[in-house]
Design a protein around this motif. Structure first.
Motif, short mmCIF file in Angstrom:
data_model
loop_
_atom_site.label_atom_id
_atom_site.label_comp_id
_atom_site.label_asym_id
_atom_site.label_seq_id
_atom_site.Cartn_x
_atom_site.Cartn_y
_atom_site.Cartn_z
N GLN A 236 47.23 43.95 37.95
CA GLN A 236 47.60 43.50 36.63
C GLN A 236 47.49 42.18 36.55
OE1 GLN A 236 47.64 45.47 34.02
NE2 GLN A 236 48.33 44.13 32.56
N ILE A 237 47.84 41.33 37.51
CA ILE A 237 47.79 40.14 37.43
C ILE A 237 46.35 39.46 37.43
CG2 ILE A 237 48.04 37.77 38.92
CD1 ILE A 237 50.92 39.09 39.76
N THR A 238 45.49 40.05 38.13
CA THR A 238 43.97 39.49 38.53
C THR A 238 43.37 40.07 37.57
OG1 THR A 238 43.73 41.19 40.20
CG2 THR A 238 44.49 38.90 40.89
N HIS A 242 46.11 39.38 30.34
CA HIS A 242 46.69 37.86 30.24
C HIS A 242 46.28 37.15 31.39
CE1 HIS A 242 48.44 39.02 26.67
NE2 HIS A 242 49.18 39.74 27.14
N THR A 243 45.17 37.57 32.39
CA THR A 243 44.77 37.05 33.75
C THR A 243 44.33 35.46 33.33
OG1 THR A 243 44.27 39.22 34.81
CG2 THR A 243 43.31 37.26 35.52
N LYS A 248 40.47 34.94 37.78
CA LYS A 248 39.35 35.75 37.52
C LYS A 248 38.34 35.66 38.44
CE LYS A 248 40.11 36.26 32.51
NZ LYS A 248 39.67 36.02 31.02
N ALA A 306 50.32 35.71 33.62
CA ALA A 306 49.91 37.05 33.43
C ALA A 306 50.89 37.80 32.58
CB ALA A 306 49.98 37.57 34.80
#
Length: 434
Positions: A236-238, A242-243, A248, A306
């Motif tokens: 989810q972080i990457t 909201h990355t 990215k 994130a």
């Protein structure tokens, strides 16, 4: 100002430390606006400060000193003491060549790197020698302009030099490491410093033909719900809604599958986790986190952009409460997995905790939501989803009857384009031999 630039951070630190109020405008270094070059700084550099009468000041050290001089005399960065001022100036004189020597390592071609490292090593040794002998600050026993001037550089170099040259200055220069860590305890420094990965991504264009070696490393086991806590959080972080741009399409995490029980490698048990458990998250610094909850929480905090941890303190407390209640059920879910049975009934205590989890989940967000706080998953969803997913697979309607909103989140997670594939399909899970 500009977040990448250490000179600009000097001004940001001074302003934050002295509570100096000014509108901050982010200026792109790659595509600097024409108005800025014409009206503010013809040298095409940041930072710059424009006063109400239209005049500008464009030297970072002078801007920091100016801010210190026009604000409250409390916590002076440039104290009215001739000896302290002499020490600050003397330190800056030694630190500046070291800054440029370290940049030379970043800019160097691969075949020139070793020579540039040797030159920077000599310069940093002089900085260590010049540092205060009574504290971990640069000069004396308090935060001064010497810290403001040098901290932005050493914070960047402690990650970028390691990433692009393999040189870990933190290990080689313990006093500089202590200085960096001390500086990061100062709120004005901490709040103006992005994560290391931001600098590494931003410096890629300066590094020429050198490749980034800065990595997180996850030791995991296939089918382990504790490991999935970290896997889902990282996914989810990457790749989430909201990355941040600097994450990215970047591969900052490598994974290594570790067998369980008799299949676990001896080298893992000896050097990674003597407790013979997974997951373990190795940070780029070499530090190890052996708790799945702590590893997932670290990543969520490290990459706060994130949005996995709510800024609302009440929601954070509700999330922790939810995880605590749900964790009391996980033991029963685990035994059910081992027994491979669907004719399972929760004991009274576990049933009460499951009902409490459902109640907390249902009350913690708007009606019709998908996850704990809304339609975007939070850290607390990822700390619980792997376990509730297994209960859903094995118990089906029994779980739905007790915890319908939690089941709704599980079903949504299974279909999620970002992390759904990481949740095991029921058929795969039940075939595994634990």
């Amino acid at each position: 100002s500009n977040k990448i630039c250490p000179f600009a951070q000097r001004s940001m630190i001074a302003a934050a430390h002295k509570n100096y109020k000014a509108e901050q405008v982010e200026i792109s270094l790659a595509d600097m606006p024409e108005w800025y070059k014409k009206e503010i700084n013809p040298r095409e550099q940041v930072p710059a400060i424009q006063f109400p009468d239209g005049t500008c000041l464009t030297e970072s050290a002078l801007i920091a000193q100016y801010i210190d001089s026009v604000t409250e005399p409390k916590d002076l960065l440039f104290p009215a003491n001739a000896e302290i001022r002499r020490q600050i100036r003397a330190f800056n004189t030694v630190a500046e060549p070291a800054q440029w020597a370290c940049y030379a390592v970043i800019w160097a071609k691969a075949e020139e790197t070793e020579a540039k490292i040797n030159a920077a090593r000599v310069a940093l040794a002089k900085v260590e020698k010049a540092m205060s002998t009574t504290s971990n600050y640069a000069v004396g026993s308090s935060f001064t302009l010497a810290d403001v001037n040098f901290a932005p550089f050493i914070i960047r170099f402690s990650s970028t030099l390691k990433a692009y040259s393999g040189w870990d200055i933190a290990k080689e220069f313990p006093r500089i490491l202590a200085f960096r860590d001390q500086a990061l305890t100062v709120p004005a420094v901490a709040t103006t410093t992005p994560p290391a990965e931001f600098f590494i991504s931003s410096y890629a264009g300066y590094a020429g033909d050198k490749k980034n070696t800065w990595k997180y490393h996850l030791y995991r086991a296939v089918g382990c719900p504790y490991c999935e806590r970290v896997e889902l959080t990282w996914a989810q972080i990457t790749k989430g809604a909201h990355t941040p741009d600097y994450l990215k399409d970047k591969d900052y995490l490598t994974e290594e599958v570790v067998g369980l029980g008799s299949k676990m490698p001896e080298i893992y048990k000896m050097f990674v986790n003597p407790d013979e458990e997974v997951p373990v998250l190795r940070l780029p610094s070499g530090a190890l986190i052996t708790s799945s909850e702590q590893a997932a929480t670290y990543l969520a905090e490290q990459f706060a952009e994130a949005g996995l941890i709510p800024t609302d303190q009440q929601k954070t407390l509700a999330g922790r409460w939810y995880v605590d209640a749900a964790s009391r059920v996980f033991g029963e879910i685990g035994s059910n997995i081992v027994n491979r049975t669907k004719d399972f009934e929760f004991p009274a205590e576990a049933l009460a905790e499951l009902k409490l989890s459902e109640k907390t989940f249902a009350a913690s967000g708007p009606a019709g939501k998908t996850y704990l706080f809304g339609n975007e998953p939070s850290l607390y969803d990822f700390l619980t989803l792997p376990f509730f997913h297994r209960a859903y697979v094995l118990l089906g309607d029994k779980l739905t009857a007790i915890a319908p909103t939690i089941v709704k989140s599980v079903e949504a997670a299974r279909k999620d384009s970002v992390f759904g594939s990481r949740l095991m399909a029921a058929e795969e899970f039940l075939k595994q031999d634990h």
